[in-house]
Each structure stands twice: as structure tokens, then as C-alpha cells.
Design an enzyme around this catalytic site. Structure first.
Site, PDB file in Angstrom:
ATOM      1  N   SER A 127       0.840  -1.196   0.000  1.00  0.00           N
ATOM      2  CA  SER A 127       0.000   0.000   0.000  1.00  0.00           C
ATOM      3  C   SER A 127       0.875   1.246   0.000  1.00  0.00           C
ATOM      4  O   SER A 127       1.988   1.244   0.537  1.00  0.00           O
ATOM      5  CB  SER A 127      -0.858  -0.032   1.263  1.00  0.00           C
ATOM      6  OG  SER A 127      -1.420   1.234   1.518  1.00  0.00           O
ATOM      7  N   TYR A 152      -2.079  -1.301  11.020  1.00  0.00           N
ATOM      8  CA  TYR A 152      -2.316  -1.846   9.680  1.00  0.00           C
ATOM      9  C   TYR A 152      -1.157  -1.462   8.746  1.00  0.00           C
ATOM     10  O   TYR A 152      -0.590  -2.305   8.040  1.00  0.00           O
ATOM     11  CB  TYR A 152      -3.651  -1.322   9.110  1.00  0.00           C
ATOM     12  CG  TYR A 152      -3.691  -1.354   7.611  1.00  0.00           C
ATOM     13  CD1 TYR A 152      -3.887  -2.549   6.930  1.00  0.00           C
ATOM     14  CD2 TYR A 152      -3.483  -0.190   6.858  1.00  0.00           C
ATOM     15  CE1 TYR A 152      -3.879  -2.588   5.545  1.00  0.00           C
ATOM     16  CE2 TYR A 152      -3.476  -0.219   5.485  1.00  0.00           C
ATOM     17  CZ  TYR A 152      -3.669  -1.416   4.832  1.00  0.00           C
ATOM     18  OH  TYR A 152      -3.643  -1.453   3.458  1.00  0.00           O
ATOM     19  N   LYS A 156       1.962  -3.668   6.574  1.00  0.00           N
ATOM     20  CA  LYS A 156       2.386  -3.586   5.165  1.00  0.00           C
ATOM     21  C   LYS A 156       3.885  -3.327   5.080  1.00  0.00           C
ATOM     22  O   LYS A 156       4.585  -3.907   4.261  1.00  0.00           O
ATOM     23  CB  LYS A 156       1.601  -2.487   4.431  1.00  0.00           C
ATOM     24  CG  LYS A 156       0.139  -2.826   4.212  1.00  0.00           C
ATOM     25  CD  LYS A 156      -0.037  -4.070   3.366  1.00  0.00           C
ATOM     26  CE  LYS A 156      -1.465  -4.543   3.254  1.00  0.00           C
ATOM     27  NZ  LYS A 156      -1.612  -5.907   2.749  1.00  0.00           N
TER      28      LYS A 156
HETATM   29  C1  UD1 Z   1      -6.710   4.590   3.953  1.00  0.00           C
HETATM   30  C2  UD1 Z   1      -5.618   4.169   4.887  1.00  0.00           C
HETATM   31  C3  UD1 Z   1      -4.570   3.417   4.113  1.00  0.00           C
HETATM   32  C4  UD1 Z   1      -5.185   2.252   3.362  1.00  0.00           C
HETATM   33  C5  UD1 Z   1      -6.286   2.772   2.470  1.00  0.00           C
HETATM   34  C6  UD1 Z   1      -7.010   1.659   1.746  1.00  0.00           C
HETATM   35  C7  UD1 Z   1      -5.575   5.908   6.629  1.00  0.00           C
HETATM   36  C8  UD1 Z   1      -4.766   6.962   7.268  1.00  0.00           C
HETATM   37  N1  UD1 Z   1      -5.026   5.302   5.552  1.00  0.00           N
HETATM   38  O1  UD1 Z   1      -6.153   5.490   3.036  1.00  0.00           O
HETATM   39  O2  UD1 Z   1      -3.596   2.962   5.018  1.00  0.00           O
HETATM   40  O3  UD1 Z   1      -4.215   1.598   2.605  1.00  0.00           O
HETATM   41  O4  UD1 Z   1      -7.230   3.488   3.268  1.00  0.00           O
HETATM   42  O5  UD1 Z   1      -7.861   0.966   2.595  1.00  0.00           O
HETATM   43  O6  UD1 Z   1      -6.678   5.629   7.045  1.00  0.00           O
HETATM   44  N2  UD1 Z   1     -12.537  10.962   3.763  1.00  0.00           N
HETATM   45  C9  UD1 Z   1     -13.494  11.879   4.147  1.00  0.00           C
HETATM   46  N3  UD1 Z   1     -14.672  11.405   4.643  1.00  0.00           N
HETATM   47  C10 UD1 Z   1     -14.930  10.062   4.765  1.00  0.00           C
HETATM   48  C11 UD1 Z   1     -13.943   9.145   4.362  1.00  0.00           C
HETATM   49  C12 UD1 Z   1     -12.738   9.637   3.874  1.00  0.00           C
HETATM   50  O7  UD1 Z   1     -13.307  13.093   4.073  1.00  0.00           O
HETATM   51  O8  UD1 Z   1     -16.016   9.711   5.249  1.00  0.00           O
HETATM   52  C13 UD1 Z   1     -11.269  11.483   3.261  1.00  0.00           C
HETATM   53  C14 UD1 Z   1     -10.104  11.108   4.152  1.00  0.00           C
HETATM   54  O9  UD1 Z   1      -9.949  12.043   5.184  1.00  0.00           O
HETATM   55  C15 UD1 Z   1      -8.965  11.125   3.134  1.00  0.00           C
HETATM   56  C16 UD1 Z   1      -9.618  10.687   1.828  1.00  0.00           C
HETATM   57  O10 UD1 Z   1     -11.010  10.879   2.008  1.00  0.00           O
HETATM   58  O11 UD1 Z   1      -8.477  12.420   3.004  1.00  0.00           O
HETATM   59  C17 UD1 Z   1      -9.357   9.250   1.500  1.00  0.00           C
HETATM   60  O12 UD1 Z   1      -9.665   8.470   2.648  1.00  0.00           O
HETATM   61  P1  UD1 Z   1      -9.684   6.871   2.593  1.00  0.00           P
HETATM   62  O13 UD1 Z   1     -10.571   6.428   1.477  1.00  0.00           O
HETATM   63  O14 UD1 Z   1      -9.996   6.371   3.952  1.00  0.00           O
HETATM   64  O15 UD1 Z   1      -8.234   6.460   2.142  1.00  0.00           O
HETATM   65  P2  UD1 Z   1      -6.800   6.846   2.749  1.00  0.00           P
HETATM   66  O16 UD1 Z   1      -6.900   7.648   3.985  1.00  0.00           O
HETATM   67  O17 UD1 Z   1      -6.023   7.449   1.631  1.00  0.00           O
END
Ligand code: UD1
Length: 353
Positions: A127, A152, A156
Site C-alpha cells: 500500500s 495496519y 504492510k
Molecule cells: C486509507 C488508509 C490506508 C489504506 C487505504 C485503503 C488511513 C490513514 N489510511 O487510506 O492505510 O491503505 O485506506 O484501505 O486511514 N474521507 C473523508 N470522509 C470520509 C472518508 C474519507 O473526508 O467519510 C477522506 C479522508 O480524510 C482522506 C480521503 O477521504 O483524506 C481518503 O480516505 P480513505 O478512502 O480512507 O483512504 P486513505 O486515507 O487514503
């Protein structure tokens, strides 16, 4: 000759799409999945798409004897793609030992079998989380790994390091570590896709579940980051593009194109998109308005990350085919499909059985 590939976690999100891609490119596949975080409904979806019923070994990969028995029964496995792992960041913070036990224990057992049965080719699901909060973007494979943000993420990083150490002592196996950015979307048929356990954490399933009304309102975690609109930047990559990169990685290894016996590739689109832009992309692609609000920053979130994918393009010949619109429309189609198919894809029903 047709090559047999073992896919662990074949009922999972990326695993099921990879089974389809491997089958469509002429590989024979078997799966090992105990459905602890998935349902057999996904293999039914794979069968509907490809016409191939994939044999699944319902084994706990942390059990060495059960794992070893798969290799006893299949003496012609040419490659392994190891997806099976827990991946919920929040859960890993609450239960780190569960993550260390499951993700590392299963990997050790797979590597022991690789060594004993001299399996020549190995692909590992890693990842972009291994980069942490990078100093410069886009990140290349040479961007240093930072301290993991969660247990997690640590699994990785440790997984990559274990495979690197194994590779250094084992010349008969060649490995590829694939660093996924943000997998999203679903197969165009909408017969397979992402099935989050409980409330989803990742952005795209939160978007689609909000659109369909399962989640009342989407919260954007922070709009005061130093980015173009204040929300975080990510790199969404269509799951079918990701799946095809696994087929290409297996081919790359089978054709002995690797320069070292442990190669690393970034799998991202190469485009950074903000959270607010993702929301707009969903609304514009589907015509469905999203109820969202701006909330607090989520602890542990990386501000901005996206991939430099030149290495995968050059060495694997990987060219992502799907754009943001395909990601959003396919994810939406899948969300509507599971809404109408609660039984065959119900995680809890399958786990109780
Ligand atoms: C997350 C994990 C990462 C993992 C990946 C795939 C963290 C810090 N990282 O990545 O280790 O490999 O998922 O499962 O959690 N967001 C919102 N509202 C929401 C959901 C998400 O604003 O309800 C935003 C988050 O703050 C972020 C972006 O969307 O900025 C992407 O979030 P997410 O899809 O959870 O992925 P990652 O954080 O990149």
C-alpha cells in the site's frame, strides 16, 4: 501451457477482480479464502462474469498445516498473489495484535510454503501507506518509507521488509511488491465490487452509501489543509486497472523480466484529486446529489499523496484504462446492485454460517 496461480483472499475486493482478469488472460486460478472478511457471493460473481467456477480452499492461512495442504494438493502452482489480510485502519489501532497475528502469521506461512515447494513467483499486496506523509509528491518507488501511521500500515511495511529479507536469502523465488494507492470502483457488470464490513471508512464507499441513503450525511474530514481547496489529495485508481496490474506482474515474473528478485511498483493513476473534487466527480458522473458537510480533520490522515507510476508503465506495460467517471459510475452501479441483493452478499449471514 496454462499456468496455475494461487490467489489468497480471492473473495475480497481486489482479489475477486484479479481472479476475473487472470481468467480472462488465460490463467488457471485457485483461491484460498476463509471468508472472515468477505463472502462466497463474490466468487459467485466471478463465475457469472467468466463462466469459471473457481475452486476455493476455505482455510485460515495462519494455520500452517491447512495452508501447506493446499500446496500438497496442487503441485503445479506457478505463482501466488497474496491479498489475504485485514485492512481496517481504525480496527488495527484498537486491536494491533489481531493485525500482527493475522497479517504477519499468514505471510510467514505462505513464505514457508513458497520455500518448501519452490514456488517461483510471488506478488504481494502492499500500500502507499508505506510512504506515510511524504516530503515530496508524486512519490516514486524510491521515496523513503516513513513511520507507519497505524498498526495496519505497519503490517504492510513489515510485510515488504520480510519479503525483501526472504528474497535476499532465497534465489529461487522472484517477488513483486505492489503499492496500491486508493482502489475504487467496481467491475462494469456490477457483479463484484467492494463490500465494506460495518460502516465503511474509505471515501468511495462512503460516497455511494450516502448517495443511496445508508449513511445520512458524508463528512469531509477537514477543509483547512494546504491544498488547492483545503481538502486532502488522493490518487483514485480503478480496481479493474489494479487487477490487470497483477496479471501483468505475474507475466513479468514468468517472462523473467525482473532486474532484482524483489521488485516494487506503485499502482496509482498518477493524478491527485481532492476529497471535494471526488464528491463533485460523483455528482457530475451520476447526477445524484450528495449530502455532505465539512468536519474535523481525521487523525492520522496524510495531507496529499499521489503516484509516479512510470516504473509500472515501463516495466510492466501497465496503462490504466479507466478514469474518474468510470470509477464513480461503476461504484454507484455496484452500490445499487448490492442494495437489491442483500442475501447472497450479506457479510454477516455468511460469517454466522
Ligand atoms: C486509507 C488508509 C490506508 C489504506 C487505504 C485503503 C488511513 C490513514 N489510511 O487510506 O492505510 O491503505 O485506506 O484501505 O486511514 N474521507 C473523508 N470522509 C470520509 C472518508 C474519507 O473526508 O467519510 C477522506 C479522508 O480524510 C482522506 C480521503 O477521504 O483524506 C481518503 O480516505 P480513505 O478512502 O480512507 O483512504 P486513505 O486515507 O487514503
Amino acid at each position: 501451457m496454462i499456468k496455475k496461480i494461487l490467489v489468497t483472499g480471492g473473495s475480497g475486493y481486489i482479489g475477486s477482480h484479479t481472479l476475473v482478469d487472470l481468467i480472462e488472460h488465460g490463467f488457471e486460478v485457485i483461491s484460498a479464502d476463509n471468508n472472515s472478511r468477505s463472502t462466497i457471493g463474490m466468487l459467485e460473481g466471478v463465475e457469472k462474469i467468466t463462466g469459471v467456477k473457481v475452486k476455493n480452499y476455505n482455510v485460515d492461512l495462519c494455520n500452517f498445516d491447512e495452508t501447506r495442504a493446499i500446496f500438497e494438493e496442487n503441485n503445479n502452482i506457478e505463482g501466488i498473489i497474496h491479498f489475504a489480510a485485514y485492512k481496517a485502519v481504525g480496527e488495527s489501532v484498537e486491536k494491533p495484535l489481531l493485525y500482527f497475528h493475522n497479517n504477519m502469521g499468514s505471510l510467514v506461512n505462505i513464505l514457508r510454503c513458497i520455500e518448501e515447494f519452490k514456488i517461483p513467483n510471488f506478488v504481494f499486496s502492499s500500500s502507499c501507506t508505506v510512504y506515510g506523509n511524504p516530503d515530496a509528491i508524486p512519490v516514486t518507488e524510491d521515496t523513503p518509507r516513513k513511520n507507519a501511521e497505524s498498526p495496519y500500515g505497519l503490517t504492510k511495511q513489515m510485510g515488504e521488509q520480510m519479503i525483501e529479507a526472504f528474497a535476499a536469502s532465497n534465489a529461487t523465488t522472484n517477488s513483486v511488491l505492489l503499492r496500491y494507492f486508493n482502489p475504487a470502483g467496481a467491475h462494469a457488470s456490477a457483479l463484484i465490487g467492494e463490500l465494506p464490513i460495518d460502516r465503511p471508512q474509505n471515501l468511495t464507499p462512503v460516497i455511494t452509501q450516502t448517495a443511496i441513503g445508508k449513511i445520512p450525511q458524508l463528512t469531509v474530514f477537514g477543509n483547512d489543509y494546504p491544498t488547492r481547496d483545503g481538502s486532502c489529495i488522493r490518487d483514485l485508481i480503478h480496481v479493474c486497472d489494479l487487477a490487470h496490474a497483477h496479471t501483468l506482474s505475474i507475466r513479468f515474473l514468468l517472462n523473467k523480466k525482473n532486474k532484482t528478485n524483489c521488485e516494487v511498483f506503485n499502482l496509482g493513476s498518477g493524478d491527485g484529486i481532492t476529497v471535494l473534487e471526488s464528491i463533485r466527480a460523483f455528482e457530475e458522473s451520476t447526477g445524484v446529489p450528495l449530502n455532505y458537510t465539512i468536519g474535523e480533520r481525521r487523525p492520522g490522515d496524510v495531507v496529499a499523496i499521489y503516484a509516479n507510476n512510470d516504473k509500472a508503465r515501463t516495466a510492466l506495460g501497465w496503462v490504466p484504462q479507466f478514469g474518474l467517471k468510470d470509477i464513480m459510475t461503476s461504484a454507484w452501479k455496484w452500490e445499487q446492485y448490492i442494495q437489491n441483493q442483500p442475501k447472497h452478499l450479506d457479510l454477516r449471514a455468511h460469517r454466522l454460517n
